[in-house]
Scaffold this motif. Structure first.
Motif, PDB file in Angstrom:
ATOM      1  N   TRP A  29       0.490  24.579  -9.661  1.00  0.00           N
ATOM      2  CA  TRP A  29      -0.303  25.568 -10.391  1.00  0.00           C
ATOM      3  C   TRP A  29      -0.236  26.921  -9.678  1.00  0.00           C
ATOM      4  N   SER A  30       0.970  27.289  -9.298  1.00  0.00           N
ATOM      5  CA  SER A  30       1.177  28.472  -8.456  1.00  0.00           C
ATOM      6  C   SER A  30       0.748  29.762  -9.142  1.00  0.00           C
ATOM      7  N   GLU A  47      -8.802  31.468 -16.797  1.00  0.00           N
ATOM      8  CA  GLU A  47      -7.517  31.918 -16.249  1.00  0.00           C
ATOM      9  C   GLU A  47      -6.433  30.871 -16.504  1.00  0.00           C
ATOM     10  N   TYR A  48      -6.800  29.596 -16.365  1.00  0.00           N
ATOM     11  CA  TYR A  48      -5.834  28.521 -16.616  1.00  0.00           C
ATOM     12  C   TYR A  48      -5.318  28.583 -18.055  1.00  0.00           C
ATOM     13  N   ILE A  49      -6.224  28.723 -19.002  1.00  0.00           N
ATOM     14  CA  ILE A  49      -5.837  28.772 -20.419  1.00  0.00           C
ATOM     15  C   ILE A  49      -5.007  30.018 -20.706  1.00  0.00           C
ATOM     16  N   LYS A  50      -5.366  31.121 -20.073  1.00  0.00           N
ATOM     17  CA  LYS A  50      -4.611  32.363 -20.244  1.00  0.00           C
ATOM     18  C   LYS A  50      -3.157  32.189 -19.796  1.00  0.00           C
ATOM     19  N   ILE A  51      -2.947  31.441 -18.717  1.00  0.00           N
ATOM     20  CA  ILE A  51      -1.604  31.276 -18.152  1.00  0.00           C
ATOM     21  C   ILE A  51      -0.853  30.118 -18.794  1.00  0.00           C
ATOM     22  N   TYR A  52      -1.523  28.971 -18.912  1.00  0.00           N
ATOM     23  CA  TYR A  52      -0.819  27.748 -19.317  1.00  0.00           C
ATOM     24  C   TYR A  52      -1.100  27.328 -20.760  1.00  0.00           C
ATOM     25  N   GLY A  53      -2.024  28.009 -21.432  1.00  0.00           N
ATOM     26  CA  GLY A  53      -2.341  27.635 -22.805  1.00  0.00           C
ATOM     27  C   GLY A  53      -3.307  26.462 -22.871  1.00  0.00           C
ATOM     28  N   PRO A  57      -6.282  20.100 -25.248  1.00  0.00           N
ATOM     29  CA  PRO A  57      -7.511  20.279 -24.463  1.00  0.00           C
ATOM     30  C   PRO A  57      -7.748  19.182 -23.424  1.00  0.00           C
ATOM     31  N   SER A  58      -7.354  17.932 -23.759  1.00  0.00           N
ATOM     32  CA  SER A  58      -7.568  16.848 -22.799  1.00  0.00           C
ATOM     33  C   SER A  58      -6.692  17.040 -21.560  1.00  0.00           C
ATOM     34  N   ALA A  59      -5.454  17.554 -21.758  1.00  0.00           N
ATOM     35  CA  ALA A  59      -4.569  17.818 -20.624  1.00  0.00           C
ATOM     36  C   ALA A  59      -5.116  18.955 -19.774  1.00  0.00           C
ATOM     37  N   THR A  60      -5.675  19.976 -20.434  1.00  0.00           N
ATOM     38  CA  THR A  60      -6.297  21.084 -19.709  1.00  0.00           C
ATOM     39  C   THR A  60      -7.461  20.589 -18.864  1.00  0.00           C
ATOM     40  N   ALA A  61      -8.287  19.749 -19.453  1.00  0.00           N
ATOM     41  CA  ALA A  61      -9.441  19.205 -18.729  1.00  0.00           C
ATOM     42  C   ALA A  61      -8.993  18.385 -17.524  1.00  0.00           C
ATOM     43  N   ALA A  63      -6.170  18.746 -15.834  1.00  0.00           N
ATOM     44  CA  ALA A  63      -5.618  19.651 -14.824  1.00  0.00           C
ATOM     45  C   ALA A  63      -6.731  20.346 -14.048  1.00  0.00           C
ATOM     46  N   LEU A  64      -7.728  20.847 -14.752  1.00  0.00           N
ATOM     47  CA  LEU A  64      -8.840  21.535 -14.087  1.00  0.00           C
ATOM     48  C   LEU A  64      -9.589  20.594 -13.154  1.00  0.00           C
ATOM     49  N   ALA A  65      -9.766  19.349 -13.597  1.00  0.00           N
ATOM     50  CA  ALA A  65     -10.459  18.376 -12.750  1.00  0.00           C
ATOM     51  C   ALA A  65      -9.680  18.128 -11.459  1.00  0.00           C
ATOM     52  N   MET A  66      -8.347  18.017 -11.561  1.00  0.00           N
ATOM     53  CA  MET A  66      -7.534  17.780 -10.367  1.00  0.00           C
ATOM     54  C   MET A  66      -7.554  18.987  -9.432  1.00  0.00           C
ATOM     55  N   ILE A  67      -7.497  20.198 -10.018  1.00  0.00           N
ATOM     56  CA  ILE A  67      -7.524  21.409  -9.198  1.00  0.00           C
ATOM     57  C   ILE A  67      -8.827  21.497  -8.403  1.00  0.00           C
ATOM     58  N   LEU A  68      -9.943  21.228  -9.075  1.00  0.00           N
ATOM     59  CA  LEU A  68     -11.245  21.312  -8.414  1.00  0.00           C
ATOM     60  C   LEU A  68     -11.412  20.211  -7.366  1.00  0.00           C
TER      61      LEU A  68
END
Length: 330
Positions: A29-30, A47-53, A57-61, A63-68
Motif C-alpha cells: 500500500w505504498s 485516502e484509500y478509496i481515492k487511490i485504490y477505488g 467494498p468488502s475488499a476495501t474493508a 484492506a483497511l483492517a489489515m493496514i490498521l
C-alpha cells in the motif's frame, strides 16, 4: 500474559522472504505513504478509496483492517510468522514494537516493523491442523495460540501433541479463498512427497495435458535433459521443449542454469523445474538466456496441475490424485 500472533506474507510468492530475514516484516500500500499520518480511520479510508477505488467494498474493508492491524494492533512481544513458498519454510519471530515508514528497504513494501527472528520451521514438520490454519491468502491475519505453540514446540525440539481445532467465523468469500489456498498447499505437499523419478513423470504428464507429446528421457547420461516434448513427439516440429527436473536438491543457483542452457540448441525451448526453488542469481541467468527458458518452482507446478488436470492421463492422475470440489456461485 498471552501474546498475540500474526502471519505477515512476504509479497506474492514470498518474493521478499530474503529481505524479511534481515530483521523486518513489511506490507505494501505504498501509495498511501507514511501510515502514521492518518489520525483517524475515516481519513485513512477516504485516502484509500481515492487511490485504490471502492469497486468491492468488502475488499476495501479487509484492506483497511489489515493496514490498521499492522500499524496499531501488533505490539512488542507479539509473535510474527512469514512463509517462503520456494523453500516451504516459515519464519517465526517476535515483534520489536515499532512501526516505521522506510521506502527502499524492502522493494515496494515501505511500511515496516522490526522483528527478531527466532528460527525457521519446515512446513513438512507442522501438524495438519497448523497447516490448515496458515492457508489464508490475506496479506496479514491473526494466528491461534495452538499454531504458535506448534512452531515453538518444533523450534525447541519438543514432541508435538494433538490440540483441539480452533473454529473461526468467516464470510463465504474469505472461506473460499482460504479453502483454495489450503488446497494449493496440500497439492504441494503431495508433489513434495514424490520420488525424483516420479517427478520427471509428473512433468511429462503436465506437458502431455498441455497438448504436447512428452516422454521421460532414458536413464543414463541425459546431458541435463530429463523430459523431451514436441507437437509431433519426434522433435521435428517446434516448439521443441527440453526439461531438466530437480527434486529435493535445494534451491538451484546460476551454475545449474548455465549448465542447462549449454544443452539447448537452435529451435529448443528450455524448461527447468526445481521443487527447491531458485536463487536470485539463477533467475537473472534465466532472464538473460538467448534461448526461451522458463523456470518452474513448486508453486508453479501446483498451479499447472490445477489448470490442466482435466486433461491429465491416467499416469498423471495416479501420481497426484485430486478430486473436484464444487462451490456455490454468489
Amino acid at each position: 500474559m498471552q501474546k498475540n500472533a500474526w502471519m505477515i506474507r512476504a509479497g506474492r510468492g514470498g518474493i521478499y522472504s530474503e529481505d524479511f530475514e534481515k530483521g523486518f516484516a513489511a506490507v505494501g500500500w505504498s501509495q498511501l505513504g507514511d501510515l502514521s499520518q492518518y489520525s483517524s480511520t475515516e481519513r485513512l479510508r477516504d485516502e484509500y478509496i481515492k487511490i485504490y477505488g471502492n469497486d468491492k467494498p468488502s475488499a476495501t474493508a479487509n484492506a483497511l483492517a489489515m493496514i490498521l492491524k499492522f500499524r496499531d494492533q501488533i505490539a512488542a512481544g507479539d509473535y510474527i510468522v512469514s512463509y517462503n513458498p520456494e523453500t516451504r519454510s516459515y519464519l517465526l519471530g517476535v515483534d520489536q514494537g515499532e512501526y516505521r515508514y522506510q521506502p527502499g528497504t524492502i522493494g515496494d513494501y515501505p511500511n515496516l516493523r522490526r522483528v527478531e527472528w527466532l528460527g525457521k520451521v519446515s512446513r513438512d514438520q507442522l501438524p495438519q491442523q497448523a497447516k490448515n490454519s496458515l492457508g489464508s491468502t490475506l496479506t496479514l491475519f491473526s494466528l491461534s495460540q495452538d499454531t504458535i505453540e506448534a512452531f515453538l514446540t518444533i523450534l525447541e525440539g519438543r514432541t508435538l501433541t494433538p490440540t483441539a481445532a480452533e473454529v473461526a467465523e468467516t464470510d463465504s468469500a474469505q472461506l473460499k479463498d482460504q479453502t483454495v489456498a489450503q488446497s494449493h498447499e496440500l497439492i504441494k505437499d503431495k508433489i513434495a512427497a514424490l520420488l525424483p523419478e516420479e517427478m520427471e513423470e509428473l512433468v511429462a504428464a503436465i506437458l502431455r495435458a498441455m497438448g504436447f507429446n512428452a516422454k521421460v528421457s532414458p536413464k543414463g547420461p541425459d546431458r541435463g535433459v530429463d523430459v523431451i516434448a514436441s507437437p509431433d513427439g519426434l522433435g521435428l516440429t517446434q516448439p521443441r521443449i527440453k526439461a531438466e527436473v530437480k527434486h529435493r536438491g535445494g534451491a538451484m543457483g546460476a551454475p545449474a542454469i548455465r549448465g542447462f542452457i549449454g544443452t539447448l540448441r537452435e529451435g529448443d525451448s528450455g524448461l527447468f523445474v526445481s521443487t527447491g526453488g531458485f536463487s536470485r542469481e539463477a533467475r537473472y541467468e534465466a532472464d538473460r538466456s538467448t534461448f526461451p527458458l522458463t523456470l518452474v518452482d513448486l508453486d508453479d507446478l501446483a498451479d499447472l496441475i490445477v489448470s490442466h488436470y482435466d486433461n491429465f492421463d491416467l499416469e498423471g492422475r495416479a501420481l497426484v490424485p485430486l478430486v473436484r470440489i464444487y462451490w456455490p456461485v454468489d
